[in-house]
Design a protein around this motif. Structure first.
Motif, short mmCIF file in Angstrom:
data_model
loop_
_atom_site.label_atom_id
_atom_site.label_comp_id
_atom_site.label_asym_id
_atom_site.label_seq_id
_atom_site.Cartn_x
_atom_site.Cartn_y
_atom_site.Cartn_z
N CYS A 30 -1.23 -19.49 4.64
CA CYS A 30 -0.56 -18.28 4.19
C CYS A 30 0.67 -18.68 3.38
O CYS A 30 1.45 -19.53 3.83
N CYS A 86 3.92 -17.60 5.78
CA CYS A 86 4.20 -18.22 7.09
C CYS A 86 3.54 -19.59 7.27
O CYS A 86 3.77 -20.26 8.26
N CYS A 143 -2.45 -11.45 6.10
CA CYS A 143 -2.25 -12.50 7.10
C CYS A 143 -2.21 -11.84 8.48
O CYS A 143 -1.49 -10.85 8.69
N CYS A 174 1.67 -12.72 9.93
CA CYS A 174 2.91 -12.16 9.38
C CYS A 174 2.69 -10.89 8.55
O CYS A 174 3.65 -10.25 8.14
N HIS A 204 1.46 -10.67 5.51
CA HIS A 204 1.52 -10.88 4.06
C HIS A 204 0.18 -10.48 3.43
O HIS A 204 -0.88 -10.82 3.93
ZN LIG Z 1 1.34 -15.31 7.15
#
Ligand SMILES: [Zn+2]
Length: 121
Positions: free
Chosen positions: A93, A96, A107, A110, A112
């Motif tokens: 990712c 993260c 993700c 996190c 994303h």
């Molecule tokens: Zn992430």
């Protein structure tokens, strides 16, 4: 088969169940075969269109088959492996750095959001 099963009709119920299972399995196999045929026809059409597009680009753009092969190799290597495919299964990712699957649009750790290539499956 013991008489007990015949006496209570279990033999025929079991045979009928097995026959129904066999029929469902046969139908499932037939449907899978039809889907594979449809995919094969779709792939053949896609390859033909790619070939026509390449010939247009090559002939009108002054490129060569060597240019195409070099580009194919470049694209193939984008996932790090020269294997005739360009499909990454997992990647870090960008936010993260945890390893995530390409199956997800975000993700799992996190949140994303990933921007996927038009050519990802
Ligand atoms: Zn992430």
């Amino acid at each position: 088969m013991p008489n007990f099963y015949r006496l209570y009709g279990l033999e025929s119920a079991s045979a009928a169940g097995a026959s129904a299972d066999a029929q469902r399995a046969s139908t499932t196999a037939h449907n899978a075969e039809l889907r594979v045929r449809a995919l094969e026809e779709s792939l053949a059409k896609t390859l033909m269109i790619c070939e026509a597009l390449w010939e247009l680009v090559r002939d009108k753009g002054g490129l060569t088959d060597a240019d195409l092969f070099a580009k194919i190799q470049e694209v193939d290597l984008r996932d790090g492996v020269l294997d005739g495919k360009n499909q990454v299964k997992a990647f870090p990712c960008p936010q993260c750095q945890r390893t995530v699957s390409t199956r997800h649009a975000r993700c799992l750790y996190c949140g994303h959001t990933f921007s996927k290539s038009t050519f990802d499956l």
